[in-house]
Design a protein around this motif. Structure first.
Motif, PDB file in Angstrom:
ATOM      1  N   GLY A   1       0.797  -1.225   0.000  1.00  0.00           N
ATOM      2  CA  GLY A   1       0.000   0.000   0.000  1.00  0.00           C
ATOM      3  C   GLY A   1       0.824   1.265   0.000  1.00  0.00           C
ATOM      4  O   GLY A   1       0.384   2.304   0.506  1.00  0.00           O
ATOM      5  N   ALA A   2       2.008   1.217  -0.602  1.00  0.00           N
ATOM      6  CA  ALA A   2       2.950   2.329  -0.498  1.00  0.00           C
ATOM      7  C   ALA A   2       2.769   3.414  -1.556  1.00  0.00           C
ATOM      8  O   ALA A   2       3.468   4.434  -1.508  1.00  0.00           O
ATOM      9  N   ARG A   3       1.880   3.242  -2.499  1.00  0.00           N
ATOM     10  CA  ARG A   3       1.734   4.234  -3.572  1.00  0.00           C
ATOM     11  C   ARG A   3       1.468   5.628  -2.981  1.00  0.00           C
ATOM     12  O   ARG A   3       0.598   5.807  -2.135  1.00  0.00           O
ATOM     13  N   GLY A   4       2.258   6.598  -3.423  1.00  0.00           N
ATOM     14  CA  GLY A   4       2.110   7.975  -2.978  1.00  0.00           C
ATOM     15  C   GLY A   4       2.857   8.326  -1.711  1.00  0.00           C
ATOM     16  O   GLY A   4       2.914   9.495  -1.326  1.00  0.00           O
ATOM     17  N   LYS A   5       3.436   7.349  -1.050  1.00  0.00           N
ATOM     18  CA  LYS A   5       4.169   7.600   0.194  1.00  0.00           C
ATOM     19  C   LYS A   5       5.600   8.057  -0.112  1.00  0.00           C
ATOM     20  O   LYS A   5       6.142   7.824  -1.189  1.00  0.00           O
ATOM     21  N   ILE A   6       6.214   8.695   0.887  1.00  0.00           N
ATOM     22  CA  ILE A   6       7.630   9.061   0.798  1.00  0.00           C
ATOM     23  C   ILE A   6       8.370   8.391   1.952  1.00  0.00           C
ATOM     24  O   ILE A   6       7.966   8.524   3.119  1.00  0.00           O
ATOM     25  N   PHE A   7       9.445   7.681   1.611  1.00  0.00           N
ATOM     26  CA  PHE A   7      10.297   7.051   2.618  1.00  0.00           C
ATOM     27  C   PHE A   7      11.567   7.877   2.789  1.00  0.00           C
ATOM     28  O   PHE A   7      12.236   8.211   1.810  1.00  0.00           O
ATOM     29  N   VAL A   8      11.870   8.198   4.026  1.00  0.00           N
ATOM     30  CA  VAL A   8      13.077   8.946   4.378  1.00  0.00           C
ATOM     31  C   VAL A   8      14.005   7.962   5.069  1.00  0.00           C
ATOM     32  O   VAL A   8      13.813   7.615   6.235  1.00  0.00           O
ATOM     33  N   ASN A   9      14.994   7.483   4.336  1.00  0.00           N
ATOM     34  CA  ASN A   9      15.822   6.365   4.790  1.00  0.00           C
ATOM     35  C   ASN A   9      17.137   6.865   5.367  1.00  0.00           C
ATOM     36  O   ASN A   9      17.969   7.427   4.656  1.00  0.00           O
ATOM     37  N   CYS A  10      17.321   6.633   6.668  1.00  0.00           N
ATOM     38  CA  CYS A  10      18.434   7.233   7.403  1.00  0.00           C
ATOM     39  C   CYS A  10      19.565   6.267   7.750  1.00  0.00           C
ATOM     40  O   CYS A  10      20.546   6.685   8.365  1.00  0.00           O
TER      41      CYS A  10
ATOM     42  N   LEU B   1      20.786  17.821  13.929  1.00  0.00           N
ATOM     43  CA  LEU B   1      21.500  16.897  13.065  1.00  0.00           C
ATOM     44  C   LEU B   1      22.110  17.630  11.870  1.00  0.00           C
ATOM     45  O   LEU B   1      21.640  18.698  11.466  1.00  0.00           O
ATOM     46  N   TYR B   2      23.164  17.046  11.304  1.00  0.00           N
ATOM     47  CA  TYR B   2      23.624  17.447   9.977  1.00  0.00           C
ATOM     48  C   TYR B   2      23.226  16.332   9.028  1.00  0.00           C
ATOM     49  O   TYR B   2      23.594  15.177   9.239  1.00  0.00           O
ATOM     50  N   LEU B   3      22.442  16.654   8.015  1.00  0.00           N
ATOM     51  CA  LEU B   3      21.867  15.648   7.136  1.00  0.00           C
ATOM     52  C   LEU B   3      22.488  15.717   5.743  1.00  0.00           C
ATOM     53  O   LEU B   3      22.568  16.792   5.141  1.00  0.00           O
ATOM     54  N   ILE B   4      22.909  14.553   5.250  1.00  0.00           N
ATOM     55  CA  ILE B   4      23.400  14.412   3.882  1.00  0.00           C
ATOM     56  C   ILE B   4      22.320  13.670   3.106  1.00  0.00           C
ATOM     57  O   ILE B   4      22.012  12.519   3.412  1.00  0.00           O
ATOM     58  N   CYS B   5      21.738  14.333   2.134  1.00  0.00           N
ATOM     59  CA  CYS B   5      20.550  13.808   1.461  1.00  0.00           C
ATOM     60  C   CYS B   5      20.822  13.519  -0.005  1.00  0.00           C
ATOM     61  O   CYS B   5      21.691  14.126  -0.630  1.00  0.00           O
ATOM     62  N   GLY B   6      20.037  12.588  -0.550  1.00  0.00           N
ATOM     63  CA  GLY B   6      20.211  12.244  -1.952  1.00  0.00           C
ATOM     64  C   GLY B   6      19.064  11.419  -2.487  1.00  0.00           C
ATOM     65  O   GLY B   6      18.064  11.183  -1.825  1.00  0.00           O
ATOM     66  N   ASN B   7      19.219  10.966  -3.715  1.00  0.00           N
ATOM     67  CA  ASN B   7      18.309  10.127  -4.486  1.00  0.00           C
ATOM     68  C   ASN B   7      17.318  10.969  -5.265  1.00  0.00           C
ATOM     69  O   ASN B   7      17.634  11.457  -6.341  1.00  0.00           O
ATOM     70  N   ASP B   8      16.093  11.173  -4.767  1.00  0.00           N
ATOM     71  CA  ASP B   8      15.008  11.827  -5.502  1.00  0.00           C
ATOM     72  C   ASP B   8      14.907  13.277  -5.030  1.00  0.00           C
ATOM     73  O   ASP B   8      14.413  13.552  -3.941  1.00  0.00           O
TER      74      ASP B   8
ATOM     75  N   ALA C   1      15.307   1.973  -2.923  1.00  0.00           N
ATOM     76  CA  ALA C   1      14.665   3.022  -3.707  1.00  0.00           C
ATOM     77  C   ALA C   1      13.994   2.451  -4.949  1.00  0.00           C
ATOM     78  O   ALA C   1      12.879   2.871  -5.323  1.00  0.00           O
ATOM     79  N   GLU C   2      14.642   1.497  -5.587  1.00  0.00           N
ATOM     80  CA  GLU C   2      14.060   0.877  -6.782  1.00  0.00           C
ATOM     81  C   GLU C   2      12.806   0.087  -6.433  1.00  0.00           C
ATOM     82  O   GLU C   2      11.802   0.136  -7.156  1.00  0.00           O
ATOM     83  N   ARG C   3      12.843  -0.622  -5.313  1.00  0.00           N
ATOM     84  CA  ARG C   3      11.670  -1.381  -4.889  1.00  0.00           C
ATOM     85  C   ARG C   3      10.515  -0.435  -4.542  1.00  0.00           C
ATOM     86  O   ARG C   3       9.358  -0.702  -4.877  1.00  0.00           O
TER      87      ARG C   3
ATOM     88  N   PRO D   1      25.753   1.495   0.095  1.00  0.00           N
ATOM     89  CA  PRO D   1      25.016   2.339  -0.852  1.00  0.00           C
ATOM     90  C   PRO D   1      24.143   1.566  -1.828  1.00  0.00           C
ATOM     91  O   PRO D   1      23.021   1.997  -2.143  1.00  0.00           O
ATOM     92  N   SER D   2      24.605   0.412  -2.293  1.00  0.00           N
ATOM     93  CA  SER D   2      23.815  -0.355  -3.258  1.00  0.00           C
ATOM     94  C   SER D   2      22.500  -0.835  -2.656  1.00  0.00           C
ATOM     95  O   SER D   2      21.500  -1.011  -3.372  1.00  0.00           O
ATOM     96  N   VAL D   3      22.461  -1.025  -1.333  1.00  0.00           N
ATOM     97  CA  VAL D   3      21.224  -1.449  -0.678  1.00  0.00           C
ATOM     98  C   VAL D   3      20.247  -0.279  -0.594  1.00  0.00           C
ATOM     99  O   VAL D   3      19.036  -0.453  -0.734  1.00  0.00           O
ATOM    100  N   HIS D   4      20.761   0.929  -0.392  1.00  0.00           N
ATOM    101  CA  HIS D   4      19.896   2.116  -0.485  1.00  0.00           C
ATOM    102  C   HIS D   4      19.285   2.205  -1.880  1.00  0.00           C
ATOM    103  O   HIS D   4      18.090   2.501  -2.035  1.00  0.00           O
ATOM    104  N   VAL D   5      20.101   1.972  -2.894  1.00  0.00           N
ATOM    105  CA  VAL D   5      19.606   2.037  -4.270  1.00  0.00           C
ATOM    106  C   VAL D   5      18.548   0.963  -4.500  1.00  0.00           C
ATOM    107  O   VAL D   5      17.496   1.224  -5.106  1.00  0.00           O
ATOM    108  N   GLU D   6      18.807  -0.235  -4.015  1.00  0.00           N
ATOM    109  CA  GLU D   6      17.849  -1.324  -4.161  1.00  0.00           C
ATOM    110  C   GLU D   6      16.523  -0.988  -3.488  1.00  0.00           C
ATOM    111  O   GLU D   6      15.441  -1.222  -4.063  1.00  0.00           O
TER     112      GLU D   6
END
Length: 295
Positions: free
Chosen positions: A88-97, A136-143, A109-111, A102-107
């Motif tokens: 039921g994740a359509r339209g949701k945003i995940f903030v992954n900390c 916090l100091y946050l380093i952000c990426g992806n979308d 995100a793809e899922r 890194p490849s698991v973060h990418v995986e």
């Protein structure tokens, strides 16, 4: 500020993020942890609901913050079958900390994308007090579009934040931060250990370091703890070993030899082997002070 916030992984970092967001007016509606009592206690404190299923967190939140421990845990919460945040994740945003490969973060995100959701890598270069106080100091990426959508929330969590690039880039930067921090910590432990063996006044020595090229952020955060044999965990040796390993794998993939990172990982692995893995990373000094070695 109408978003409903879910938090998955409510150890000390996740729980304090939830407390902070509650304090500044966000509706933290759903929490989950692999230790159910931990989630229940936090839920009672902040007026959220603790769920035993990941899918229920997704159902009761618009933005889901994940703060898990390792690659395996990340893959589990973003599983493509069974109970998962993707249900039921359509339209949701995940903030992954999580600080993970890194490849698991990418995986992940793809899922999430395949399920109609968006993700933001949001790596934290700070510790427990900063999570609680929104520093916090946050380093952000992806979308980047998803990043901009949740940026007001992230600004309430942080003193500063930087968007560094596409999928996996924030996780790569975090791996380099922790690699360098761990190397600096190991170096400081050796310098103080040698100073102790030479009979030097370590308080004086730390002050001298602070006024020279030997100064560092690690000297400020860990030096006194190393001297005083105090290692309450803010960033554990076990996590330090894991994160140095991530950097070494990145180096291997890039065709680089990283001897200092490798030596540092060996030291943190030794701490884990000795049963010291739950100590703070400053506990590496237990390996370098002559008086603290086992008989």
């Amino acid at each position: 500020m109408n978003e409903r916030i879910g938090v998955v992984g409510v150890g000390r970092m996740g729980a304090n993020i939830a407390r902070r967001l509650k304090d500044v007016g966000y509706a933290v509606t759903a929490v989950y942890d692999v230790v159910p009592d931990r989630a229940a206690e936090l839920a009672s404190e902040i007026g959220a609901s603790a769920y035993s299923k990941l899918a229920d967190v997704t159902a009761h939140a618009d933005v889901i913050i994940t703060v898990v421990t390792d690659d395996k845990a990340m893959q589990a919460i973003f599983a493509t079958s069974g109970d998962s945040l993707l249900v039921g994740a359509r339209g949701k945003i995940f903030v992954n900390c999580a600080t993970i490969t890194p490849s698991v973060h990418v995986e992940a995100a793809e899922r999430a994308s395949a399920a109609g959701a968006r993700t933001v890598e949001t790596l934290m270069a700070s510790s427990i007090p900063q999570a609680r106080n929104g520093k916090l100091y946050l380093i952000c990426g992806n979308d980047e579009d998803a990043f901009n959508a949740v940026k007001p929330m992230l600004e309430k969590m942080s003193v500063a934040l930087t968007f560094v690039g596409g999928p996996g880039k924030a996780a790569q930067v975090k791996a380099l931060i922790n690699m360098l921090m761990n190397i600096n910590t190991a170096g400081l432990a050796e310098a103080l250990g040698l100073g102790d063996a030479l009979g030097l006044d370590l308080t004086l020595l730390r002050d001298v370091f602070a006024h020279t090229g030997a100064n560092s952020r690690v000297l400020e955060t860990d030096g006194e703890d190393m001297q005083n044999h105090e290692h309450e965990a803010y960033f554990s040796a076990e996590h330090a070993a894991k994160d140095s390993g991530i950097a070494l794998e990145l180096g291997k993939a890039a065709g680089l030899d990283l001897p200092l990172a490798a030596a540092t990982k060996q030291q943190y692995d030794e701490m884990v082997k000795r049963g010291l893995g739950q100590l703070d990373k400053s506990g590496i000094s237990e390996l370098t002070f002559k008086s603290r070695q086992p008989a």
